[in-house]
Design a protein around this motif. Structure first.
Motif, PDB file in Angstrom:
ATOM      1  N   SER A 129      -0.077  -7.058  -3.501  1.00  0.00           N
ATOM      2  CA  SER A 129      -0.650  -6.263  -4.585  1.00  0.00           C
ATOM      3  C   SER A 129      -0.969  -4.884  -4.025  1.00  0.00           C
ATOM      4  O   SER A 129      -1.212  -4.731  -2.832  1.00  0.00           O
ATOM      5  CB  SER A 129      -1.911  -6.920  -5.151  1.00  0.00           C
ATOM      6  N   PHE A 130      -0.920  -3.877  -4.886  1.00  0.00           N
ATOM      7  CA  PHE A 130      -1.237  -2.532  -4.414  1.00  0.00           C
ATOM      8  C   PHE A 130      -2.009  -1.755  -5.471  1.00  0.00           C
ATOM      9  O   PHE A 130      -1.892  -2.017  -6.663  1.00  0.00           O
ATOM     10  CB  PHE A 130       0.021  -1.769  -3.976  1.00  0.00           C
ATOM     11  N   LEU A 131      -2.807  -0.813  -4.987  1.00  0.00           N
ATOM     12  CA  LEU A 131      -3.535   0.134  -5.829  1.00  0.00           C
ATOM     13  C   LEU A 131      -3.078   1.536  -5.447  1.00  0.00           C
ATOM     14  O   LEU A 131      -3.134   1.912  -4.279  1.00  0.00           O
ATOM     15  CB  LEU A 131      -5.044   0.010  -5.609  1.00  0.00           C
ATOM     16  N   GLY A 132      -2.618   2.275  -6.425  1.00  0.00           N
ATOM     17  CA  GLY A 132      -2.121   3.625  -6.171  1.00  0.00           C
ATOM     18  C   GLY A 132      -3.211   4.562  -5.691  1.00  0.00           C
ATOM     19  O   GLY A 132      -4.373   4.443  -6.072  1.00  0.00           O
ATOM     20  N   GLN A 133      -2.812   5.481  -4.834  1.00  0.00           N
ATOM     21  CA  GLN A 133      -3.705   6.506  -4.289  1.00  0.00           C
ATOM     22  C   GLN A 133      -3.143   7.851  -4.726  1.00  0.00           C
ATOM     23  O   GLN A 133      -2.104   8.278  -4.235  1.00  0.00           O
ATOM     24  CB  GLN A 133      -3.741   6.387  -2.764  1.00  0.00           C
TER      25      GLN A 133
END
Length: 142
Positions: A129-133
């Motif tokens: 899973s990833f969270l955009g920066q």
């Protein structure tokens, strides 16, 4: 524009960046053994209705980027994924829906989390899973 099938998609990860702040095309390492991906670009809204309005009014917030990708545990890819999740800096992710159209892609900096799971009746799985920066680039010109 043509409709495309998901079988030719690929995900690339890059830890190094150019002086301009984004990775060069050749810096992406393709993650193998993946079977699915998703990405969401959402914006919260905030009510801004004033007295004597005839209907509600809203203001858009800042875009939130989140997503993930799943596949079969691969000894060649897991080390790169775990390194990306342990990195002190956000890594770069490029999602190319079809390698037949490499000019169509989504890419940006993101924080990565990795989960592995297994069952006696199935292959070992990996889920990221990833969270955009920051702002993500969206290229849809074919």
């Amino acid at each position: 524009m043509a409709r495309i099938h998901g079988k030719s998609g690929e995900i690339g990860i890059a830890a190094s960046i150019t002086p301009e702040g984004s990775p060069a095309d050749l810096d992406f390492t393709v993650v193998g053994s993946l079977s699915a991906w998703s990405v969401s670009f959402s914006r919260p809204t905030f009510e801004a209705t004033t007295l004597r309005s005839v209907g509600k009014s809203f203001l858009p917030g800042i875009e939130d980027v989140a997503g993930g990708f799943d596949g079969t545990f691969d000894t060649d890819a897991i080390q790169m994924l775990l390194a990306a999740s342990a990195d002190q800096d956000a890594v770069w992710i490029r999602i190319t829906p079809s390698t037949s159209y490499p000019e169509i892609f989504l890419q940006g900096s993101a924080w990565v989390n990795v989960t592995t799971s297994a069952a006696a009746s199935d292959a070992v799985k990996v889920s990221v899973s990833f969270l955009g920066q920051g702002v993500w680039q969206k290229s849809f010109t074919a």
